[in-house]
Write an enzyme that holds these catalytic residues in place. Structure first.
Site, PDB file in Angstrom:
ATOM      1  N   LYS A 113      80.332  12.114 126.473  1.00  0.00           N
ATOM      2  CA  LYS A 113      79.471  13.024 125.721  1.00  0.00           C
ATOM      3  C   LYS A 113      80.010  13.276 124.327  1.00  0.00           C
ATOM      4  O   LYS A 113      79.257  13.377 123.364  1.00  0.00           O
ATOM      5  CB  LYS A 113      79.316  14.360 126.466  1.00  0.00           C
ATOM      6  CG  LYS A 113      78.341  14.277 127.635  1.00  0.00           C
ATOM      7  CD  LYS A 113      77.988  15.648 128.154  1.00  0.00           C
ATOM      8  CE  LYS A 113      77.148  15.542 129.408  1.00  0.00           C
ATOM      9  NZ  LYS A 113      77.009  16.806 130.116  1.00  0.00           N
ATOM     10  N   LYS A 194      73.491   5.094 133.813  1.00  0.00           N
ATOM     11  CA  LYS A 194      72.876   6.107 134.694  1.00  0.00           C
ATOM     12  C   LYS A 194      71.557   6.639 134.129  1.00  0.00           C
ATOM     13  O   LYS A 194      71.423   6.807 132.919  1.00  0.00           O
ATOM     14  CB  LYS A 194      73.902   7.248 134.799  1.00  0.00           C
ATOM     15  CG  LYS A 194      73.551   8.386 135.691  1.00  0.00           C
ATOM     16  CD  LYS A 194      74.557   9.526 135.530  1.00  0.00           C
ATOM     17  CE  LYS A 194      74.169  10.458 134.406  1.00  0.00           C
ATOM     18  NZ  LYS A 194      74.856  11.746 134.384  1.00  0.00           N
ATOM     19  N   LYS A 197      68.574  12.803 132.293  1.00  0.00           N
ATOM     20  CA  LYS A 197      67.446  13.596 131.798  1.00  0.00           C
ATOM     21  C   LYS A 197      67.583  13.915 130.319  1.00  0.00           C
ATOM     22  O   LYS A 197      66.622  14.322 129.689  1.00  0.00           O
ATOM     23  CB  LYS A 197      67.246  14.861 132.634  1.00  0.00           C
ATOM     24  CG  LYS A 197      68.435  15.790 132.769  1.00  0.00           C
ATOM     25  CD  LYS A 197      68.029  17.002 133.612  1.00  0.00           C
ATOM     26  CE  LYS A 197      69.103  17.518 134.527  1.00  0.00           C
ATOM     27  NZ  LYS A 197      70.363  17.919 133.902  1.00  0.00           N
TER      28      LYS A 197
END
Ligand code: TYM
Length: 331
Positions: A113, A194, A197
């Site tokens: 991230k 992956k 969302k």
């Protein structure tokens, strides 16, 4: 015998995806019959990246409605918003003070991230500690999650053990519960990563509130491979895209890979994709109907949230009080 305790959560970014549904929520709904379950909307976790306040407010309501629409019963389980139980932030601080920075430096999700984010804040760095607080406050035995959360669960266990050893036993050591199938649903356009969302490209994921038209379009456009026979077979090494679609089909239908291979013998990828799209749409149809009804009555949603938060706080306060007492704070 007392029921075992389960806790799990999802962060309020985007909308719940097919990945969240298959990797986590599908298991949550099954566990509600057997366990004492706490299901949380992790709104505080979402603050680690900038959220437009109006959108976040709406998304918290929407997530709560999505949980209920997926079949989680607010009478049987405790379903609540993280920010409604202030003990999460308080226990997080106490745990922060026993968390080695080296352990946080090893978190792969933080590494990933922080590569994508220009402004890396302290919240993003200590995100797994808040997650540990979420779990340990309720003395959870089991934490049903997808594979991506495994490392965070390991940290939670380490922190619980470290606290118990230093100050006396305050926490149960939780076990991850990771489903055998669907623990890592992959992106539709790039089956090496992956399904997420918060992905910028909506073609990569299916949201549980996507319209049937959007769902069908996204599945038809999903990346497969160039096998000239387009044979429907589960081969994770050479046919990653198809293996991902077959996993989704298998979890939603309950059929084994062998049965799917048999049923689609002699059929092409296109045929399988149409069947999968129909299965996903029909699985989400009741969810979407229930979601629309729940969102039409905001006052009812808010009253459910508040009543459930009270029940969560009752449990959370007991743990926090014990922790403060063990730390030597004056109660
Ligand atoms: P989140 O919101 O990213 O995901 C919610 C749950 O869905 C699972 N999941 C997936 N499973 C299979 N395939 C995928 N592509 C996929 N994407 C997500 C996740 O593993 C998770 O189980 N930090 C957590 C939320 C959280 C939490 C907690 C979880 C906060 N506190 C305490 C458990 C216990 C998160 O961001 O999940």
């Amino acid at each position: 015998m007392a029921k075992k305790t389960v806790l799990s959560a999802s962060t309020t970014t985007g909308d719940l995806t097919l990945g969240n549904f298959i990797g986590a929520i599908h298991n949550w709904t099954q566990m509600q019959e057997e366990y004492s379950c706490y299901y949380m909307v992790a709104d505080l976790h979402s603050l680690t990246v900038y959220q437009d306040p109006k959108e976040l407010h709406q998304r918290c309501l929407s997530f709560y409605a999505q949980y209920l629409a997926c079949g989680l019963d607010p009478q049987k389980n405790v379903i609540f918003l993280q920010s409604h139980v202030k003990e999460h932030a308080e226990l997080c601080w106490a745990l922060n003070c026993i968390t080695p920075m080296g352990a946080l430096n090893r978190m792969t999700q933080f590494k990933e991230k922080s590569q994508k984010t220009r402004e890396i804040n302290n919240g993003l760095y200590s995100y797994p500690v808040l997650m540990a607080a979420d779990i340990l406050l309720y003395q959870a035995d089991l934490v049903p999650v997808g594979e991506d959360q495994k490392q965070h669960l390991e940290l939670t266990r380490d922190l619980a053990e470290s606290f118990n050893n230093k100050y006396g036993k305050a926490f149960k050591i939780p076990e991850p519960f990771i489903g055998k199938k669907g623990a890592r649903v992959m992106s539709l356009q790039d089956p090496t990563k992956k399904m997420s969302k918060s992905d910028e490209n909506p073609k990569n994921f299916i949201s549980i509130i996507d319209s049937p038209k959007q769902i069908t379009k996204k599945i038809k456009a999903a990346v497969t491979d160039s096998d000239p026979d387009a044979k429907i077979e589960y081969d994770l090494k050479n046919k990653e895209g198809l293996a991902n679609l077959m996993t989704i089909y298998s979890v939603l239908s309950g059929d084994s890979f062998e049965k799917i291979e048999k049923d689609f013998e002699g059929k092409m990828y296109g045929h399988f994709k149409v069947a999968l799209a129909e299965l996903v749409c029909s699985s989400f149809q009741p969810v979407q109907e229930s979601y629309a009804q729940l969102m039409a009555d905001e006052a009812h949603l808010v009253s459910l949230m508040k009543a459930n938060a009270e029940r969560a706080r009752e449990r959370a306060q007991i743990t926090l009080k014990d922790v403060y007492s063990k730390l030597g704070l004056v109660l």
